[in-house]
Design a protein around this motif. Structure first.
Motif, PDB file in Angstrom:
ATOM      1  N   PHE A 185       0.993  -1.168  -0.178  1.00 31.44           N
ATOM      2  CA  PHE A 185       0.017  -0.069  -0.080  1.00 31.44           C
ATOM      3  C   PHE A 185       0.702   1.319   0.009  1.00 31.44           C
ATOM      4  CE2 PHE A 185      -3.510  -2.808   0.792  1.00 31.44           C
ATOM      5  CZ  PHE A 185      -4.519  -2.205   0.101  1.00 31.44           C
ATOM      6  N   ALA A 186       2.035   1.139   0.614  1.00 36.47           N
ATOM      7  CA  ALA A 186       2.961   2.455   0.524  1.00 36.47           C
ATOM      8  C   ALA A 186       3.244   2.864  -0.764  1.00 36.47           C
ATOM      9  CB  ALA A 186       4.231   2.186   1.514  1.00 36.47           C
ATOM     10  N   GLN A 187       3.708   1.590  -1.553  1.00 39.36           N
ATOM     11  CA  GLN A 187       4.053   1.725  -3.051  1.00 39.36           C
ATOM     12  C   GLN A 187       3.092   2.207  -3.874  1.00 39.36           C
ATOM     13  OE1 GLN A 187       6.904   1.844  -4.246  1.00 39.36           O
ATOM     14  NE2 GLN A 187       6.802   1.489  -6.320  1.00 39.36           N
ATOM     15  N   ALA A 188       1.724   1.879  -3.449  1.00 38.61           N
ATOM     16  CA  ALA A 188       0.728   2.218  -4.466  1.00 38.61           C
ATOM     17  C   ALA A 188       0.431   3.676  -3.886  1.00 38.61           C
ATOM     18  CB  ALA A 188      -0.658   1.434  -3.878  1.00 38.61           C
ATOM     19  N   CYS A 189       0.396   4.038  -2.572  1.00 39.48           N
ATOM     20  CA  CYS A 189       0.203   5.560  -2.244  1.00 39.48           C
ATOM     21  C   CYS A 189       1.323   6.371  -3.031  1.00 39.48           C
ATOM     22  CB  CYS A 189       0.182   5.663  -0.807  1.00 39.48           C
ATOM     23  SG  CYS A 189      -1.296   5.263  -0.083  1.00 39.48           S
ATOM     24  N   PHE A 190       2.694   6.057  -2.974  1.00 41.72           N
ATOM     25  CA  PHE A 190       3.632   6.635  -3.599  1.00 41.72           C
ATOM     26  C   PHE A 190       3.194   6.836  -5.329  1.00 41.72           C
ATOM     27  CE2 PHE A 190       7.584   6.551  -5.911  1.00 41.72           C
ATOM     28  CZ  PHE A 190       8.088   7.852  -5.592  1.00 41.72           C
ATOM     29  N   LEU A 191       3.051   5.816  -5.712  1.00 47.08           N
ATOM     30  CA  LEU A 191       2.731   5.861  -7.301  1.00 47.08           C
ATOM     31  C   LEU A 191       1.541   6.807  -7.583  1.00 47.08           C
ATOM     32  CD1 LEU A 191       3.597   2.422  -8.266  1.00 47.08           C
ATOM     33  CD2 LEU A 191       5.166   4.363  -8.641  1.00 47.08           C
ATOM     34  N   LEU A 192       0.647   6.514  -6.600  1.00 48.98           N
ATOM     35  CA  LEU A 192      -0.506   7.367  -7.021  1.00 48.98           C
ATOM     36  C   LEU A 192      -0.179   8.994  -6.923  1.00 48.98           C
ATOM     37  CD1 LEU A 192      -3.567   7.679  -7.601  1.00 48.98           C
ATOM     38  CD2 LEU A 192      -3.959   7.483  -5.118  1.00 48.98           C
ATOM     39  N   ALA A 193       0.474   9.287  -5.956  1.00 52.41           N
ATOM     40  CA  ALA A 193       0.929  10.795  -5.572  1.00 52.41           C
ATOM     41  C   ALA A 193       1.898  11.093  -6.472  1.00 52.41           C
ATOM     42  CB  ALA A 193       1.644  10.796  -4.094  1.00 52.41           C
ATOM     43  N   TRP A 194       2.646  10.183  -7.351  1.00 50.24           N
ATOM     44  CA  TRP A 194       3.684  10.623  -8.005  1.00 50.24           C
ATOM     45  C   TRP A 194       2.995  10.892  -9.603  1.00 50.24           C
ATOM     46  CZ3 TRP A 194       8.758  11.863  -8.305  1.00 50.24           C
ATOM     47  CH2 TRP A 194       9.313  11.724  -9.811  1.00 50.24           C
ATOM     48  N   HIS A 195       2.068   9.975  -9.880  1.00 48.75           N
ATOM     49  CA  HIS A 195       1.503  10.082 -11.197  1.00 48.75           C
ATOM     50  C   HIS A 195       0.121  11.124 -11.283  1.00 48.75           C
ATOM     51  CE1 HIS A 195       3.993   7.258 -13.215  1.00 48.75           C
ATOM     52  NE2 HIS A 195       3.782   6.429 -11.897  1.00 48.75           N
TER      53      HIS A 195
ATOM     54  N   PHE B 197       2.279   7.448   5.924  1.00 49.03           N
ATOM     55  CA  PHE B 197       0.953   7.530   5.930  1.00 49.03           C
ATOM     56  C   PHE B 197       0.125   6.262   6.026  1.00 49.03           C
ATOM     57  CE2 PHE B 197      -2.649   7.301   2.842  1.00 49.03           C
ATOM     58  CZ  PHE B 197      -3.659   8.323   3.893  1.00 49.03           C
ATOM     59  N   VAL B 198       0.714   5.172   5.367  1.00 46.20           N
ATOM     60  CA  VAL B 198       0.137   3.821   5.385  1.00 46.20           C
ATOM     61  C   VAL B 198       0.227   3.336   6.803  1.00 46.20           C
ATOM     62  CG1 VAL B 198       0.476   1.564   4.715  1.00 46.20           C
ATOM     63  CG2 VAL B 198       0.431   3.587   3.099  1.00 46.20           C
ATOM     64  N   VAL B 199       1.377   3.263   7.482  1.00 45.47           N
ATOM     65  CA  VAL B 199       1.313   2.832   8.960  1.00 45.47           C
ATOM     66  C   VAL B 199       0.421   3.683   9.655  1.00 45.47           C
ATOM     67  CG1 VAL B 199       2.898   2.831  10.926  1.00 45.47           C
ATOM     68  CG2 VAL B 199       3.641   1.947   8.667  1.00 45.47           C
ATOM     69  N   THR B 200       0.485   5.194   9.729  1.00 48.65           N
ATOM     70  CA  THR B 200      -0.617   5.828  10.476  1.00 48.65           C
ATOM     71  C   THR B 200      -1.995   5.283  10.183  1.00 48.65           C
ATOM     72  OG1 THR B 200      -0.744   7.735   8.924  1.00 48.65           O
ATOM     73  CG2 THR B 200       0.795   7.740  10.702  1.00 48.65           C
ATOM     74  N   VAL B 201      -2.498   5.117   9.220  1.00 48.97           N
ATOM     75  CA  VAL B 201      -3.706   4.545   8.813  1.00 48.97           C
ATOM     76  C   VAL B 201      -3.909   3.358   9.090  1.00 48.97           C
ATOM     77  CG1 VAL B 201      -5.121   3.606   7.048  1.00 48.97           C
ATOM     78  CG2 VAL B 201      -3.877   5.720   6.682  1.00 48.97           C
ATOM     79  N   PHE B 202      -2.969   2.216   9.323  1.00 46.08           N
ATOM     80  CA  PHE B 202      -3.050   0.883   9.879  1.00 46.08           C
ATOM     81  C   PHE B 202      -3.119   0.785  11.281  1.00 46.08           C
ATOM     82  CE2 PHE B 202      -0.958  -2.904  11.511  1.00 46.08           C
ATOM     83  CZ  PHE B 202      -1.774  -3.995  10.883  1.00 46.08           C
ATOM     84  N   ALA B 203      -2.537   2.106  11.640  1.00 47.22           N
ATOM     85  CA  ALA B 203      -2.583   1.926  13.370  1.00 47.22           C
ATOM     86  C   ALA B 203      -3.700   2.976  13.710  1.00 47.22           C
ATOM     87  CB  ALA B 203      -1.012   2.574  13.969  1.00 47.22           C
ATOM     88  N   THR B 204      -4.467   3.402  12.952  1.00 46.39           N
ATOM     89  CA  THR B 204      -5.513   4.034  13.125  1.00 46.39           C
ATOM     90  C   THR B 204      -5.522   5.387  13.875  1.00 46.39           C
ATOM     91  OG1 THR B 204      -6.607   3.036  15.123  1.00 46.39           O
ATOM     92  CG2 THR B 204      -7.230   2.213  12.937  1.00 46.39           C
ATOM     93  N   VAL B 205      -4.066   5.793  13.671  1.00 47.57           N
ATOM     94  CA  VAL B 205      -3.797   6.938  14.416  1.00 47.57           C
ATOM     95  C   VAL B 205      -4.096   8.299  13.678  1.00 47.57           C
ATOM     96  CG1 VAL B 205      -1.754   8.343  15.295  1.00 47.57           C
ATOM     97  CG2 VAL B 205      -1.780   6.081  15.728  1.00 47.57           C
TER      98      VAL B 205
END
Length: 140
Positions: free
Chosen positions: A56-66, A83-91
């Motif tokens: 998911f980190a790679q997917a978010c990075f690519l989405l933000a890049w493109h 970002f992905v870890v903060t979402v996973f941790a529900t922080v």
């Protein structure tokens, strides 16, 4: 997954998630054959959860890049992992948020996946460990 955005982007994400599932399935099978199922269960979760987050980190990075503007800030690879870890941790500190529809869909898929990883994966691993170690409920 570090390819230009095209019609296969979603297919690559689904393929990567399928790979995570296959690694998980393989790990559960190893628990069933292990002489130390508790330790094998810890190893399974220690392998599958970071792999899931990296996809998911790679997917978010690519989405933000493109598609710049998909998130409230541009994302480096480190920012995407954060970002992905903060979402996973529900922080959810609020310093990075999905803005575009595509980003919100991606994050929603991750949140559902988080629930599956935490709930289902943990339950399956614990059941496999209990079954292998003989500490489950008595059989009738």
């Amino acid at each position: 997954m570090d390819q230009p955005e095209d019609g296969y982007t979603v297919l690559r994400l689904v393929s990567a998630l399928l790979l995570v599932f296959l690694v998980f399935w393989w790990q559960v099978r190893l628990i069933g054959r292990s002489s130390r199922p508790g330790w094998q269960g810890v190893q399974a979760l220690a392998l599958v959860i970071p792999l899931f987050l990296l996809v998911f980190a790679q997917a978010c990075f690519l989405l933000a890049w493109h598609q710049p503007g998909s998130f409230t800030v541009s994302l480096s690879r480190t920012d995407a992992l954060y970002f992905v870890v903060t979402v996973f941790a529900t922080v959810g500190f609020g310093d990075i948020a999905p803005v575009s529809t595509a980003a919100r869909v991606l994050v929603t898929v991750q949140m559902v996946g988080n629930l599956l990883v935490v709930g289902v994966a943990l339950k399956v691993v614990l059941a496999a460990v209990r079954r292998r170690s003989g500490t489950g409920a008595p059989r009738r």
